[in-house]
Scaffold this active site. Structure first.
Site, PDB file in Angstrom:
ATOM      1  CG  HIS A   1      31.344 -25.471  45.228  1.00 15.65           C
ATOM      2  ND1 HIS A   1      30.776 -26.576  45.825  1.00 15.65           N
ATOM      3  CD2 HIS A   1      30.778 -25.368  43.999  1.00 15.65           C
ATOM      4  CE1 HIS A   1      29.913 -27.125  44.977  1.00 15.65           C
ATOM      5  NE2 HIS A   1      29.894 -26.399  43.865  1.00 15.65           N
TER       6      HIS A   1
ATOM      7  CG  HIS B   1      30.968 -23.216  39.460  1.00 11.54           C
ATOM      8  ND1 HIS B   1      29.945 -22.450  39.979  1.00 11.54           N
ATOM      9  CD2 HIS B   1      30.775 -24.477  39.954  1.00 11.54           C
ATOM     10  CE1 HIS B   1      29.181 -23.212  40.749  1.00 11.54           C
ATOM     11  NE2 HIS B   1      29.651 -24.441  40.748  1.00 11.54           N
TER      12      HIS B   1
ATOM     13  CD  GLU C   1      27.349 -24.300  45.340  1.00 10.25           C
ATOM     14  OE1 GLU C   1      27.696 -23.670  44.318  1.00 10.25           O
ATOM     15  OE2 GLU C   1      26.825 -25.430  45.294  1.00 10.25           O
TER      16      GLU C   1
ATOM     17  NE  ARG D   1      24.612 -25.842  35.223  1.00  9.81           N
ATOM     18  CZ  ARG D   1      25.007 -26.423  36.366  1.00  9.81           C
ATOM     19  NH1 ARG D   1      24.959 -25.734  37.492  1.00  9.81           N
ATOM     20  NH2 ARG D   1      25.431 -27.668  36.369  1.00  9.81           N
TER      21      ARG D   1
ATOM     22  CG  ASP E   1      22.505 -28.972  41.389  1.00 12.06           C
ATOM     23  OD1 ASP E   1      22.843 -27.843  41.797  1.00 12.06           O
ATOM     24  OD2 ASP E   1      23.113 -29.582  40.496  1.00 12.06           O
TER      25      ASP E   1
END
Length: 345
Positions: free
Chosen positions: A182, A111, A310, A86, A246
């Site tokens: 991803h 993204h 990631e 972000r 996350d």
């Protein structure tokens, strides 16, 4: 060792979508689409001759274009660009000029915007057994990013069951770049919840995030928190069962050198996935928001059915001067390597 091109019969933007399979001498193979540079399959041939696919995805390409899938879009197996994760308020400034991007996740840009590199047709530059080089040229102003950006990505599958991703990018104007892959991994032989997977991450700090999962600039020690993976533990040991993980972690290894980002293993399958990278950050995501029908073999992929590692530069670094710079300038080359290594324990 072999590289094989497969026609899908599907065209996007008048360009044919191809599947490219890389196979090593052990029979392990990877299937990649030139749409989104998607890794569709990563099939391990085990010592007893069993084949196990360790990534989430679909049996046919058309499902990646399905409206239901895109409505709750998880970016299965795709390359993310121009900017991973972000960007706060979808805005950044380079050399005094403000650039307002697409607000693709609330007020922020996620993204790369509404149509990032994950939804682009990449050109096949070369196929040398067993490797593949793809290229995408992102025009000036795409998703409101400045400069024409040329990205090349080479996939190479080794006989050590390593899938190597080498990223390179150049620009003709100063721009913001932060690329990642991803992939959604599940090492269990029958899929399902990854909470029992054992995970290790050599990262002593994680990055604070606001309520929209956007990085604020503050580094927090993992000690005495649920984010401490310095010693191996099951994902589910400390997670909030409704949230999972996350979160972005700052790796302990020297910046710019190839270091271990994570090790994850399944007792059920005996498989271990090690991730190495030259990037300084790894974002761990345990698929809380995944809800995908008609996956491989008709599977329904639900929350916590996979994990992602990631590798990238610090999210939102373009707005945080104390973080390593994610500005790419003419004459410089963006480079990043990530390796996925599979071992049978």
């Amino acid at each position: 060792m072999e590289t094989k091109l497969i026609k899908t019969g599907t065209f996007v933007d008048n360009q044919e979508i191809l599947g490219i399979e890389l196979t090593n001498t052990h029979g392990t193979y990877v299937k990649i689409y030139n749409y989104g540079a998607i890794i569709n399959k990563f099939v391990i041939k085990t010592k007893d001759g069993r084949q196990q696919d360790i990534v989430l995805g679909f049996d046919d390409f058309e499902h990646y274009l399905n409206e239901d899938y895109l409505a709750n879009y998880p970016y299965f197996g795709a390359v993310i660009g121009r900017y991973a994760n972000r960007i706060k308020n979808a805005r950044f400034t380079i050399d005094g000029e403000v650039h307002q991007l697409s607000q693709s996740k609330g007020p922020d840009c996620l993204h790369g915007g509404d149509h990032g590199f994950d939804k682009k047709v990449w050109q096949v530059l070369s196929t040398i057994d067993p490797s593949l080089t793809l290229e995408y040229v992102s025009p000036d102003g795409e998703e409101h990013f400045p400069g024409n950006l040329t990205v090349q990505l080479t996939f190479k599958l080794t006989d050590d069951n390593e899938l190597i991703l080498d990223f390179k990018a150049v620009t003709d104007e100063p721009t913001a770049v932060n690329l990642t892959h991803h992939g959604y991994f599940n090492l269990s032989p029958n899929g399902g919840n990854v909470g029992s997977h054992l995970h290790h991450m050599p990262a002593s700090h994680y990055l604070e995030q606001d309520d929209n999962y956007t990085v604020t600039g503050r580094l927090i020690p993992v000690e005495d928190t649920q984010y401490d993976f310095l010693a191996e533990k099951p994902f589910a040991r400390d997670w909030d069962p409704a949230e999972g993980y996350d979160q972005s972690f700052v790796l302990d290894g020297p910046a710019g050198e190839l270091v271990l980002a994570s090790e994850t293993r399944s007792k059920e399958s005996g498989l271990k996935l090690s991730v190495y990278t030259t990037a300084p950050v790894a974002h761990l995501y345990t698929a809380k928001y995944v809800d995908v029908k008609d996956g491989k073999g008709g599977q329904h992929y639900g929350p916590f059915s996979a994990f992602c590692v990631e590798t990238q530069y610090h999210p939102n670094a373009i707005n945080i001067p104390s973080f390593p710079s994610t500005v790419l300038r003419p004459g410089d080359t963006y480079k990043m390597t990530t390796i996925y290594k599979i071992e049978e324990l």
